[in-house]
Motif scaffolding. Structure first.
Motif, PDB file in Angstrom:
ATOM      1  N   GLY A 162      77.506   8.415   9.749  1.00  0.00           N
ATOM      2  CA  GLY A 162      77.838   9.698   9.144  1.00  0.00           C
ATOM      3  C   GLY A 162      76.698  10.262   8.330  1.00  0.00           C
ATOM      4  O   GLY A 162      76.397  11.469   8.385  1.00  0.00           O
ATOM      5  N   ILE A 163      76.028   9.384   7.567  1.00  0.00           N
ATOM      6  CA  ILE A 163      74.900   9.829   6.742  1.00  0.00           C
ATOM      7  C   ILE A 163      73.753  10.316   7.610  1.00  0.00           C
ATOM      8  O   ILE A 163      73.221  11.425   7.421  1.00  0.00           O
ATOM      9  CB  ILE A 163      74.426   8.683   5.815  1.00  0.00           C
ATOM     10  N   VAL A 164      73.357   9.509   8.591  1.00  0.00           N
ATOM     11  CA  VAL A 164      72.173   9.855   9.378  1.00  0.00           C
ATOM     12  C   VAL A 164      72.449  11.046  10.294  1.00  0.00           C
ATOM     13  O   VAL A 164      71.579  11.896  10.499  1.00  0.00           O
ATOM     14  CB  VAL A 164      71.661   8.626  10.153  1.00  0.00           C
ATOM     15  N   CYS A 165      73.671  11.140  10.848  1.00  0.00           N
ATOM     16  CA  CYS A 165      74.010  12.333  11.634  1.00  0.00           C
ATOM     17  C   CYS A 165      73.856  13.596  10.785  1.00  0.00           C
ATOM     18  O   CYS A 165      73.290  14.599  11.242  1.00  0.00           O
ATOM     19  CB  CYS A 165      75.441  12.234  12.156  1.00  0.00           C
ATOM     20  N   THR A 166      74.346  13.540   9.562  1.00  0.00           N
ATOM     21  CA  THR A 166      74.261  14.711   8.681  1.00  0.00           C
ATOM     22  C   THR A 166      72.814  15.043   8.352  1.00  0.00           C
ATOM     23  O   THR A 166      72.400  16.209   8.399  1.00  0.00           O
ATOM     24  CB  THR A 166      75.052  14.459   7.384  1.00  0.00           C
ATOM     25  N   SER A 222      68.163  20.733   8.565  1.00  0.00           N
ATOM     26  CA  SER A 222      68.197  19.446   9.259  1.00  0.00           C
ATOM     27  C   SER A 222      66.870  18.719   9.079  1.00  0.00           C
ATOM     28  O   SER A 222      65.829  19.318   8.797  1.00  0.00           O
ATOM     29  CB  SER A 222      68.462  19.642  10.744  1.00  0.00           C
ATOM     30  N   LEU A 223      66.913  17.389   9.266  1.00  0.00           N
ATOM     31  CA  LEU A 223      65.703  16.596   9.142  1.00  0.00           C
ATOM     32  C   LEU A 223      64.646  17.046  10.139  1.00  0.00           C
ATOM     33  O   LEU A 223      63.460  17.134   9.809  1.00  0.00           O
ATOM     34  CB  LEU A 223      66.022  15.107   9.368  1.00  0.00           C
ATOM     35  N   LEU A 224      65.066  17.362  11.370  1.00  0.00           N
ATOM     36  CA  LEU A 224      64.089  17.785  12.368  1.00  0.00           C
ATOM     37  C   LEU A 224      63.324  19.025  11.922  1.00  0.00           C
ATOM     38  O   LEU A 224      62.102  19.106  12.074  1.00  0.00           O
ATOM     39  CB  LEU A 224      64.787  18.053  13.708  1.00  0.00           C
ATOM     40  N   ALA A 231      62.332  10.799  14.820  1.00  0.00           N
ATOM     41  CA  ALA A 231      63.715  11.080  14.415  1.00  0.00           C
ATOM     42  C   ALA A 231      64.678  10.065  15.029  1.00  0.00           C
ATOM     43  O   ALA A 231      65.596   9.582  14.360  1.00  0.00           O
ATOM     44  CB  ALA A 231      64.102  12.502  14.840  1.00  0.00           C
ATOM     45  N   LEU A 232      64.474   9.722  16.302  1.00  0.00           N
ATOM     46  CA  LEU A 232      65.356   8.757  16.955  1.00  0.00           C
ATOM     47  C   LEU A 232      65.229   7.378  16.317  1.00  0.00           C
ATOM     48  O   LEU A 232      66.235   6.702  16.064  1.00  0.00           O
ATOM     49  CB  LEU A 232      65.032   8.677  18.446  1.00  0.00           C
ATOM     50  N   LEU A 233      64.010   6.955  16.009  1.00  0.00           N
ATOM     51  CA  LEU A 233      63.833   5.648  15.382  1.00  0.00           C
ATOM     52  C   LEU A 233      64.384   5.639  13.962  1.00  0.00           C
ATOM     53  O   LEU A 233      64.903   4.625  13.491  1.00  0.00           O
ATOM     54  CB  LEU A 233      62.360   5.255  15.392  1.00  0.00           C
ATOM     55  N   PHE A 234      64.287   6.777  13.280  1.00  0.00           N
ATOM     56  CA  PHE A 234      64.938   6.898  11.976  1.00  0.00           C
ATOM     57  C   PHE A 234      66.436   6.682  12.129  1.00  0.00           C
ATOM     58  O   PHE A 234      67.080   6.014  11.313  1.00  0.00           O
ATOM     59  CB  PHE A 234      64.649   8.278  11.385  1.00  0.00           C
ATOM     60  N   PHE A 235      66.997   7.241  13.189  1.00  0.00           N
ATOM     61  CA  PHE A 235      68.431   7.088  13.454  1.00  0.00           C
ATOM     62  C   PHE A 235      68.769   5.620  13.698  1.00  0.00           C
ATOM     63  O   PHE A 235      69.689   5.061  13.092  1.00  0.00           O
ATOM     64  CB  PHE A 235      68.818   7.924  14.676  1.00  0.00           C
ATOM     65  N   ILE A 236      68.017   4.963  14.589  1.00  0.00           N
ATOM     66  CA  ILE A 236      68.317   3.568  14.927  1.00  0.00           C
ATOM     67  C   ILE A 236      68.158   2.670  13.711  1.00  0.00           C
ATOM     68  O   ILE A 236      69.054   1.884  13.369  1.00  0.00           O
ATOM     69  CB  ILE A 236      67.405   3.091  16.066  1.00  0.00           C
ATOM     70  N   ALA A 237      67.000   2.777  13.049  1.00  0.00           N
ATOM     71  CA  ALA A 237      66.747   1.899  11.911  1.00  0.00           C
ATOM     72  C   ALA A 237      67.707   2.189  10.761  1.00  0.00           C
ATOM     73  O   ALA A 237      68.216   1.272  10.108  1.00  0.00           O
ATOM     74  CB  ALA A 237      65.296   2.057  11.445  1.00  0.00           C
TER      75      ALA A 237
END
Length: 384
Positions: free
Chosen positions: A132-136, A193-195, A218-224
């Motif tokens: 929820g945090i990272v999606c936001t 947004s972060l992007l 951004a994707l690696l930020f999401f995974i990590a």
């Protein structure tokens, strides 16, 4: 001197406590096929901070899957990647998340947990808050959270040693990057947004990274940011259920923070960091030849008996200044403050709304790949 062992690295790492299988009188161990293992606290810190022991290697599965990215780059390129993330991870921004974003996510999770006894906490509940945090933060529609979860979790194994790589992991990566780009296009212009933040940072600072490199970061930020937190939230709940702490004690901020630090010491979500020596390097009096793979045991460093008395004992009163659950050196986790804020809000909510958290069945097993956490346990949340 170095201790030479006949251990095969792939077999050795099947044991989550693999550092205990190596000679305890040495910190640097020569394994098969030009692989070195480092286990002592000071030696691990030295290796992770050494300028000639790098994360970058062209054959790493994560580099092949994501291209140039924040996890696999070094030097000025790595600093550029981290600069892109800095606006989302500043103290002020984290305080904003802590006040405006995290409480609702955490309370919604605790609503589901009250009165529940679960043998599948990690699979069912642990990802809810971090996703929820990272999606936001990324500006991704929360309705896509389950889709991102199903696509992302297998990709965690791309970051492991040994790597689990398949055609499916590459398909998942491509689909996730496409989803991220689609979401960016839909939200283009709202500026929050972060992007969009990292794109503005790139332009303002003149950072020469391509759009694809920005998307991969951004994707690696999401995974990590999601998978490490999911693993550690599982460890937190496990320790709450195993330790002799009343909920009223964890309501004390000082005890709560010490509890988080001790759980991080005992259960760092990344147990082993893989590095590569680009030159001959001296660590703890041992020369590691250039082109060697270097397995640094963060778990071993955090349970080094020379630093932590009775290292397998859970003790919130001990000093944690030499603990390194977020690694060390240039590649230390950039999201550590965000993660600790998230964990504090979660404990506050559980302590305020549960009279007891109890592990009712326990195999005392640990999953050490794809981010480490206890497995095969049942936990019960009793409502106040």
């Amino acid at each position: 001197m170095t201790a030479t062992t006949t251990a095969n690295p792939l077999d050795l790492l099947d044991n989550p406590f693999w550092y205990r299988d190596l000679p305890p009188e040495r910190d640097v161990h020569s394994l098969h096929d030009g692989v070195y293992a480092i286990t002592g606290n000071a030696a691990v810190r030295a290796a992770l901070s050494h300028p000639d022991i790098l994360a970058e290697h062209p054959l790493k599965a994560s580099a092949r899957a994501f291209g140039p990215n924040v996890l696999d780059a070094d030097g000025s390129e790595h600093r550029s990647f981290r600069a892109l993330l800095a606006p989302a991870l500043s103290r002020g921004r984290i305080a904003e998340y802590q006040q405006q974003l995290m409480p609702d996510l955490v309370d919604a999770l605790v609503d589901e947990l009250l009165g529940v006894e679960s043998s599948a906490f990690y699979d069912t509940y642990a990802h809810r808050v971090p996703y929820g945090i990272v999606c936001t933060i990324l500006g991704i529609d929360r309705e896509l959270e389950s889709r991102f979860h199903s696509l992302t979790r297998p990709l965690a194994r791309l970051l492991d040693f040994p790597t689990v790589e398949s055609e499916q992991t590459h398909l998942n990566t491509a689909e996730l990057l496409a989803l991220i780009e689609e979401q960016r296009a839909e939200r283009s212009g709202d500026g929050d947004s972060l992007l969009e933040k990292i794109e503005r940072t790139r332009e303002r600072k003149g950072i020469t990274l391509s759009d694809s490199e920005v998307r991969s970061t951004a994707l690696l930020f999401f995974i990590a940011g999601t998978e490490t937190s999911s693993a550690f939230i599982t460890s937190l709940v496990y320790c709450m259920g195993r330790q002799m702490f009343g909920m009223e004690e964890l309501a004390d901020e000082t005890v709560r923070d010490a509890f988080i630090d001790e759980t991080l010491r005992m259960f760092p979500p990344v147990q082993t960091a893989v590095r590569f020596a680009v030159e001959d390097v001296d660590i703890a009096g041992v020369t590691i030849p250039r082109h060697s793979a270097v397995l640094t045991s963060i778990a071993g460093a955090n349970r080094d008996p020379r630093i932590f008395a009775h290292p397998d004992r859970f003790d919130v009163t001990r000093s944690h200044k030499d603990s390194m659950p977020f690694a060390a050196g240039a590649h230390s986790c950039p999201g550590m403050r965000l993660a600790k804020a998230e964990f504090g809000v979660l404990i506050d909510s559980i302590a305020g709304r549960c009279s007891q958290v109890a592990v009712t069945q326990d195999s005392r097993a640990l999953e050490s790949q794809a981010f480490a956490h206890p497995v095969d346990f049942t936990v019960r949340f009793t409502t106040k």
